[in-house]
Design a protein around this motif. Sequence first.
Motif, short mmCIF file in Angstrom:
data_model
loop_
_atom_site.label_atom_id
_atom_site.label_comp_id
_atom_site.label_asym_id
_atom_site.label_seq_id
_atom_site.Cartn_x
_atom_site.Cartn_y
_atom_site.Cartn_z
N ALA A 118 0.82 -1.21 0.00
CA ALA A 118 0.00 0.00 0.00
C ALA A 118 0.86 1.26 0.00
CB ALA A 118 -0.93 -0.01 1.22
N VAL A 119 1.81 1.33 0.91
CA VAL A 119 2.60 2.56 1.04
C VAL A 119 3.52 2.75 -0.17
CG1 VAL A 119 4.59 1.63 2.31
CG2 VAL A 119 3.82 3.98 2.73
N LEU A 120 4.02 1.66 -0.74
CA LEU A 120 4.86 1.78 -1.94
C LEU A 120 4.06 2.27 -3.14
CD1 LEU A 120 7.10 -1.39 -1.53
CD2 LEU A 120 7.90 0.98 -1.52
N ALA A 121 2.80 1.85 -3.23
CA ALA A 121 1.94 2.35 -4.31
C ALA A 121 1.71 3.86 -4.15
CB ALA A 121 0.61 1.60 -4.30
N LEU A 122 1.53 4.28 -2.90
CA LEU A 122 1.34 5.71 -2.64
C LEU A 122 2.60 6.49 -2.97
CD1 LEU A 122 -0.52 5.45 0.80
CD2 LEU A 122 -1.54 5.94 -1.43
N TYR A 123 3.75 5.95 -2.56
CA TYR A 123 5.00 6.65 -2.82
C TYR A 123 5.27 6.76 -4.32
CZ TYR A 123 9.89 7.77 -3.36
OH TYR A 123 11.05 8.37 -3.77
N ASN A 124 5.00 5.72 -5.08
CA ASN A 124 5.18 5.79 -6.53
C ASN A 124 4.32 6.89 -7.14
OD1 ASN A 124 7.13 3.83 -7.47
ND2 ASN A 124 5.75 2.24 -6.74
N THR A 125 3.13 7.05 -6.60
CA THR A 125 2.22 8.08 -7.11
C THR A 125 2.79 9.48 -6.89
OG1 THR A 125 0.29 6.67 -6.67
CG2 THR A 125 -0.11 9.03 -6.94
N VAL A 126 3.17 9.79 -5.66
CA VAL A 126 3.67 11.14 -5.38
C VAL A 126 5.05 11.36 -5.99
CG1 VAL A 126 2.30 11.40 -3.28
CG2 VAL A 126 4.59 10.44 -3.13
N SER A 127 5.84 10.30 -6.12
CA SER A 127 7.16 10.43 -6.72
C SER A 127 7.05 10.80 -8.19
CB SER A 127 7.95 9.13 -6.56
OG SER A 127 9.23 9.23 -7.17
N ASP A 128 6.13 10.15 -8.91
CA ASP A 128 5.93 10.48 -10.33
C ASP A 128 5.48 11.94 -10.49
OD1 ASP A 128 6.73 8.06 -11.24
OD2 ASP A 128 4.74 7.27 -11.64
N ALA A 137 0.69 8.86 5.04
CA ALA A 137 1.01 8.78 3.62
C ALA A 137 -0.25 8.84 2.77
CB ALA A 137 1.79 7.49 3.32
N VAL A 138 -1.32 8.20 3.25
CA VAL A 138 -2.60 8.26 2.54
C VAL A 138 -3.10 9.70 2.47
CG1 VAL A 138 -5.04 7.62 2.68
CG2 VAL A 138 -3.29 5.89 3.10
N GLU A 139 -3.03 10.40 3.60
CA GLU A 139 -3.51 11.79 3.66
C GLU A 139 -2.71 12.70 2.73
OE1 GLU A 139 -4.11 15.42 6.93
OE2 GLU A 139 -3.11 13.55 7.51
N VAL A 140 -1.37 12.59 2.79
CA VAL A 140 -0.52 13.46 1.96
C VAL A 140 -0.72 13.15 0.48
CG1 VAL A 140 1.85 14.08 1.39
CG2 VAL A 140 1.18 13.78 3.79
N THR A 141 -0.77 11.87 0.14
CA THR A 141 -0.95 11.49 -1.27
C THR A 141 -2.28 11.98 -1.80
OG1 THR A 141 0.41 9.51 -0.93
CG2 THR A 141 -0.99 9.56 -2.89
N SER A 142 -3.31 11.86 -1.00
CA SER A 142 -4.63 12.36 -1.40
C SER A 142 -4.58 13.86 -1.68
CB SER A 142 -5.66 12.06 -0.31
OG SER A 142 -6.92 12.57 -0.65
N ASN A 143 -3.91 14.61 -0.81
CA ASN A 143 -3.78 16.06 -1.00
C ASN A 143 -2.96 16.39 -2.25
OD1 ASN A 143 -5.26 16.66 1.30
ND2 ASN A 143 -3.46 16.71 2.63
N VAL A 144 -1.91 15.61 -2.48
CA VAL A 144 -1.05 15.84 -3.65
C VAL A 144 -1.84 15.64 -4.94
CG1 VAL A 144 0.86 14.84 -4.98
CG2 VAL A 144 1.16 15.36 -2.56
N VAL A 145 -2.56 14.53 -5.03
CA VAL A 145 -3.34 14.25 -6.24
C VAL A 145 -4.40 15.32 -6.47
CG1 VAL A 145 -4.94 12.62 -7.31
CG2 VAL A 145 -2.91 11.77 -6.13
N LYS A 146 -5.06 15.72 -5.39
CA LYS A 146 -6.11 16.74 -5.51
C LYS A 146 -5.53 18.07 -5.96
CE LYS A 146 -9.81 19.04 -2.93
NZ LYS A 146 -10.49 19.18 -1.61
N LEU A 147 -4.43 18.50 -5.33
CA LEU A 147 -3.83 19.79 -5.69
C LEU A 147 -3.29 19.76 -7.12
CD1 LEU A 147 -2.85 22.63 -4.97
CD2 LEU A 147 -0.81 21.59 -3.94
N PHE A 148 -2.61 18.69 -7.49
CA PHE A 148 -2.03 18.60 -8.83
C PHE A 148 -3.12 18.65 -9.90
CE2 PHE A 148 0.04 16.06 -12.31
CZ PHE A 148 1.01 17.01 -12.62
#
Length: 311
Positions: free
Chosen positions: A59-69, A153-164
Motif C-alpha cells: 500500500a505505502v509503496l503504491a502511494l510513494y510511486n504516485t507522489v514520486s511520479d 502517507a494516505v492523507e498526503v498522497t490524497s492532497n497531492v493528487v487533488k492539488l495537482f
Amino acid sequence: MQRLRNAWALINNSPLGAAALTTTSFELDRNYTCEILGFDAIVYNAYDAISGRDYVNDAVLALYNTVSDISRVVTDLMTWNMFEFSFIEIPDEFAGISSIMPQKKNPSAFEFLRSAASWVLGDTIGVISSPKGVSYSDIRDGTKYLYSPLWHAVEVTSNVVKLFSEVLPGIKWDSERMLEETNEGYSTMTDLADHMVQKYKITFREAHNLVAAFVKVSIVQKKKANELSIDDFNNVCFDQGFSFKMNQEELGDVLDPQKCLNRRNVEGGTSERQLKYMLSECAEQLNSEKLWYEEKRKRLERVEQKIFALE
C-alpha cells in the motif's frame, strides 16, 4: 492505478477468525464473515493473518510511486516556469509572493507537490522498516509504528493528487516560445543523422561524426539551428571524404521540429497520430479505473448499510 489496485487486492482480505495465531475450536464460517464485511477473500493461513505485515508495504509503496511520479513532473514544470525558459505560467491562485521582491511570483503549489514526495518517502521507510527483525508473534513491535505513517502517507498522497489535478488545467502554455527555442537549439540534429543513414546509406557512426562536426562549426560561428548554412554542412562532409551534397531546403525540412515529431510514428512515439491514440487509450483506461473505484466504493457502502441493519 495498477499498483494501487494490486495493493487493494492484497489488503482487502479478511483476517477475522484467525484469533490469536491458531484460529479457534468454535465452529466459525470465516467465508461468511468475509462476505458480509466486504472483503474479497480470507487470509487462509491464520498465522499469516495475524503476524504478516507485508500487505502494508504494498500500500505505502503504491502511494510513494504516485507522489514520486508527480514530483518528477513538477520538477520539469518548475524549470519551465523559470524566467530563463518562460514556457509556462502557474495560475495566480497557486502562487505566492516574495517577502522582499514585489516582482517575484513563487510557484508555491509546485514547491509543496515536490517536497511532499520526500514526506511520503519518510513514511514509506517507517512502514517497511517497522517489522524488520520482529518475530512472527502477536506482539506490538511490528505494529506500533507501522500504521501511523501509512495513514499519514494516505492523507498526503490524497492532497497531492487533488492539488495537482487543480493546478494542471490552469497552467498557461507558451507554445510559441517553446517552438522558438526548439528552432534555435540543436535538438533535432539526431534527425539529420538519421536522414543521412536512410537516404545516403552511410553508417550511423559516420553520420553521427558528420553532424557533431557540423554543430561544432556552427557553435563557433554562433549560429542558431534555424540559421545553419548548407554550405558549412557540405564542406564538413567533403572534408571527411563524402561526396554527397544536400540543399538548403532539404536541410530545413529535416531539422523542422514539427516534422521531427511526426516522423516518430512508431508505437509510443511523438507523432500526432500516436499522441491521439495514446490520449484515446488513456481516456478509456481512466473510465475503466473510475468504474472499478465506484464499484468498490458502492460495495463498501452496501456492506456498511447491511451491518447497521443487522444491529
